[in-house]
Motif scaffolding. Structure first.
Motif, PDB file in Angstrom:
ATOM      1  N   LEU A  26      15.971  -3.442   3.165  1.00  0.00           N
ATOM      2  CA  LEU A  26      14.803  -2.552   3.228  1.00  0.00           C
ATOM      3  C   LEU A  26      14.973  -1.478   4.300  1.00  0.00           C
ATOM      4  O   LEU A  26      14.575  -0.333   4.094  1.00  0.00           O
ATOM      5  N   SER A  27      15.573  -1.853   5.424  1.00  0.00           N
ATOM      6  CA  SER A  27      15.756  -0.868   6.491  1.00  0.00           C
ATOM      7  C   SER A  27      16.768   0.211   6.121  1.00  0.00           C
ATOM      8  O   SER A  27      16.794   1.281   6.723  1.00  0.00           O
ATOM      9  N   GLN A  28      17.623  -0.079   5.102  1.00  0.00           N
ATOM     10  CA  GLN A  28      18.633   0.887   4.679  1.00  0.00           C
ATOM     11  C   GLN A  28      18.190   1.738   3.484  1.00  0.00           C
ATOM     12  O   GLN A  28      18.814   2.754   3.187  1.00  0.00           O
ATOM     13  N   ILE A  29      17.128   1.312   2.819  1.00  0.00           N
ATOM     14  CA  ILE A  29      16.702   2.069   1.633  1.00  0.00           C
ATOM     15  C   ILE A  29      15.309   2.678   1.799  1.00  0.00           C
ATOM     16  O   ILE A  29      14.773   3.257   0.848  1.00  0.00           O
ATOM     17  N   GLY A  30      14.741   2.539   2.987  1.00  0.00           N
ATOM     18  CA  GLY A  30      13.410   3.114   3.203  1.00  0.00           C
ATOM     19  C   GLY A  30      12.962   2.957   4.635  1.00  0.00           C
ATOM     20  O   GLY A  30      13.768   2.714   5.531  1.00  0.00           O
ATOM     21  N   PHE A  31      11.659   3.117   4.857  1.00  0.00           N
ATOM     22  CA  PHE A  31      11.102   2.944   6.205  1.00  0.00           C
ATOM     23  C   PHE A  31       9.748   2.273   6.082  1.00  0.00           C
ATOM     24  O   PHE A  31       9.063   2.378   5.058  1.00  0.00           O
ATOM     25  N   GLN A  32       9.373   1.581   7.142  1.00  0.00           N
ATOM     26  CA  GLN A  32       8.138   0.810   7.092  1.00  0.00           C
ATOM     27  C   GLN A  32       6.916   1.713   7.227  1.00  0.00           C
ATOM     28  O   GLN A  32       6.891   2.641   8.026  1.00  0.00           O
ATOM     29  N   GLY A  52       1.782   8.195  -1.937  1.00  0.00           N
ATOM     30  CA  GLY A  52       2.019   8.869  -3.199  1.00  0.00           C
ATOM     31  C   GLY A  52       3.343   9.598  -3.289  1.00  0.00           C
ATOM     32  O   GLY A  52       3.722  10.056  -4.369  1.00  0.00           O
ATOM     33  N   LEU A  53       4.062   9.730  -2.158  1.00  0.00           N
ATOM     34  CA  LEU A  53       5.344  10.443  -2.178  1.00  0.00           C
ATOM     35  C   LEU A  53       6.512   9.536  -2.568  1.00  0.00           C
ATOM     36  O   LEU A  53       7.475   9.988  -3.169  1.00  0.00           O
ATOM     37  N   PHE A  54       6.416   8.274  -2.169  1.00  0.00           N
ATOM     38  CA  PHE A  54       7.521   7.345  -2.391  1.00  0.00           C
ATOM     39  C   PHE A  54       7.024   6.073  -3.089  1.00  0.00           C
ATOM     40  O   PHE A  54       5.872   5.677  -2.905  1.00  0.00           O
ATOM     41  N   PRO A  55       7.903   5.442  -3.851  1.00  0.00           N
ATOM     42  CA  PRO A  55       7.569   4.096  -4.332  1.00  0.00           C
ATOM     43  C   PRO A  55       7.411   3.177  -3.118  1.00  0.00           C
ATOM     44  O   PRO A  55       8.073   3.375  -2.097  1.00  0.00           O
ATOM     45  N   GLN A  56       6.548   2.201  -3.223  1.00  0.00           N
ATOM     46  CA  GLN A  56       6.333   1.301  -2.100  1.00  0.00           C
ATOM     47  C   GLN A  56       6.615  -0.142  -2.498  1.00  0.00           C
ATOM     48  O   GLN A  56       6.444  -0.536  -3.649  1.00  0.00           O
ATOM     49  N   TYR A  57       7.071  -0.904  -1.499  1.00  0.00           N
ATOM     50  CA  TYR A  57       7.351  -2.324  -1.709  1.00  0.00           C
ATOM     51  C   TYR A  57       6.613  -3.110  -0.637  1.00  0.00           C
ATOM     52  O   TYR A  57       6.735  -2.807   0.561  1.00  0.00           O
ATOM     53  N   ARG A  59       6.123  -6.668   1.209  1.00  0.00           N
ATOM     54  CA  ARG A  59       6.742  -7.975   1.443  1.00  0.00           C
ATOM     55  C   ARG A  59       5.675  -9.054   1.420  1.00  0.00           C
ATOM     56  O   ARG A  59       4.676  -8.984   2.133  1.00  0.00           O
ATOM     57  N   ALA A  60       5.913 -10.064   0.605  1.00  0.00           N
ATOM     58  CA  ALA A  60       4.934 -11.150   0.497  1.00  0.00           C
ATOM     59  C   ALA A  60       4.871 -11.980   1.779  1.00  0.00           C
ATOM     60  O   ALA A  60       3.822 -12.516   2.127  1.00  0.00           O
ATOM     61  N   GLN A  61       6.013 -12.040   2.511  1.00  0.00           N
ATOM     62  CA  GLN A  61       6.065 -12.906   3.687  1.00  0.00           C
ATOM     63  C   GLN A  61       5.073 -12.480   4.769  1.00  0.00           C
ATOM     64  O   GLN A  61       4.356 -13.292   5.334  1.00  0.00           O
ATOM     65  N   ASP A  62       5.067 -11.195   5.086  1.00  0.00           N
ATOM     66  CA  ASP A  62       4.217 -10.737   6.195  1.00  0.00           C
ATOM     67  C   ASP A  62       3.272  -9.607   5.802  1.00  0.00           C
ATOM     68  O   ASP A  62       2.525  -9.093   6.639  1.00  0.00           O
ATOM     69  N   GLY A  63       3.299  -9.195   4.546  1.00  0.00           N
ATOM     70  CA  GLY A  63       2.395  -8.145   4.083  1.00  0.00           C
ATOM     71  C   GLY A  63       2.805  -6.741   4.477  1.00  0.00           C
ATOM     72  O   GLY A  63       2.073  -5.781   4.203  1.00  0.00           O
ATOM     73  N   SER A  64       3.957  -6.569   5.130  1.00  0.00           N
ATOM     74  CA  SER A  64       4.397  -5.231   5.530  1.00  0.00           C
ATOM     75  C   SER A  64       4.757  -4.399   4.295  1.00  0.00           C
ATOM     76  O   SER A  64       5.214  -4.923   3.284  1.00  0.00           O
ATOM     77  N   VAL A  65       4.546  -3.098   4.409  1.00  0.00           N
ATOM     78  CA  VAL A  65       4.796  -2.181   3.299  1.00  0.00           C
ATOM     79  C   VAL A  65       5.930  -1.245   3.671  1.00  0.00           C
ATOM     80  O   VAL A  65       5.973  -0.714   4.788  1.00  0.00           O
ATOM     81  N   TYR A  66       6.862  -1.057   2.738  1.00  0.00           N
ATOM     82  CA  TYR A  66       7.985  -0.148   2.962  1.00  0.00           C
ATOM     83  C   TYR A  66       7.919   0.991   1.950  1.00  0.00           C
ATOM     84  O   TYR A  66       7.657   0.773   0.767  1.00  0.00           O
ATOM     85  N   ASN A  67       8.146   2.200   2.447  1.00  0.00           N
ATOM     86  CA  ASN A  67       8.304   3.370   1.595  1.00  0.00           C
ATOM     87  C   ASN A  67       9.782   3.475   1.226  1.00  0.00           C
ATOM     88  O   ASN A  67      10.642   3.547   2.109  1.00  0.00           O
TER      89      ASN A  67
END
Length: 207
Positions: A26-32, A52-57, A59-67
């Motif tokens: 995740l750290s190599q394909i986007g940013f938190q 709205g600019l990037f797809p988002q993911y 994480r189920a483990q801690d709820g953090s969102v990555y662009n």
């Protein structure tokens, strides 16, 4: 394959070592996507510019969102790397659960004594035991430094008086000795304990 524990194998081939864990990818394909507390305002302020600019993911483990900002080519690169890792894990599992390893595990000590206690095995089972022991001698003992065989019996039986350096000749000799053993009645608990004590009395033995 070398006789190494799974923990050591993972140190070399694990996802984290190869930067393929979820957080590393995740750290190599986007940013938190962060929400920070602003002291002067006294409240949480979320960064909205990426909405709205990037797809988002998430994480189920801690709820953090990555662009996710990576191009398709980089995503496919990680897919290939992960598929390769899965195949490597499958090969390791197949190796761990095949041949002598499914009975004896992976021998990691450099010097061992194998204590033979055949219990109440019938003649056919006695031969199966010797097949398994022959297999571990040829597949694993050939890769260590020294070994010996001791049979629990009313009169203790030893292949050699002390652990012996491994070579093609000594392994062949041990297999031959094994197949010359007679089927006999079960050893008593005392005989088994004596065989174990005799094995542990060899100062060079690892375990």
């Amino acid at each position: 394959q070398p006789l190494v524990s799974s923990s050591k194998w993972l140190q070399l081939h694990g996802l984290k070592r190869n930067k393929l864990s979820l957080s590393q990818i995740l750290s190599q394909i986007g940013f938190q996507h962060r929400k920070d507390y602003v002291t002067t305002l006294g409240k949480l302020v979320a960064s909205r510019y990426a909405d709205g600019l990037f797809p988002q993911y998430k994480r189920a483990q801690d709820g953090s969102v990555y662009n996710l900002t990576a191009k398709k080519e980089l995503i496919l690169h990680f897919v290939d790397c992960l598929m390769g890792a899965i195949e490597l894990y499958k090969q390791r599992m197949e190796w761990l659960t095949s041949e002598s390893r499914q009975i004896f595990g992976v021998i990691q000590e450099r010097c061992i004594v194998i204590v033979l206690d055949f219990g109440t095995a019938a003649p056919a089972e006695f031969d199966l035991c010797r097949d398994a022991l022959s297999m571990v001698l040829v597949e694993q003992v050939t890769q260590i430094a020294k070994f010996n065989l001791i049979r629990a019996a009313p009169d203790l039986m030893k292949w050699q008086q002390k652990s012996t350096p491994v070579s093609e000749h000594t392994v062949t000799s041990a297999v031959t000795w094994l197949w010359k053993l007679d089927h006999m009645t079960a050893a008593s608990h005392t005989n088994s304990a004596e065989a174990l004590l005799e094995a542990m009395s060899d100062d060079t033995v690892s375990s």
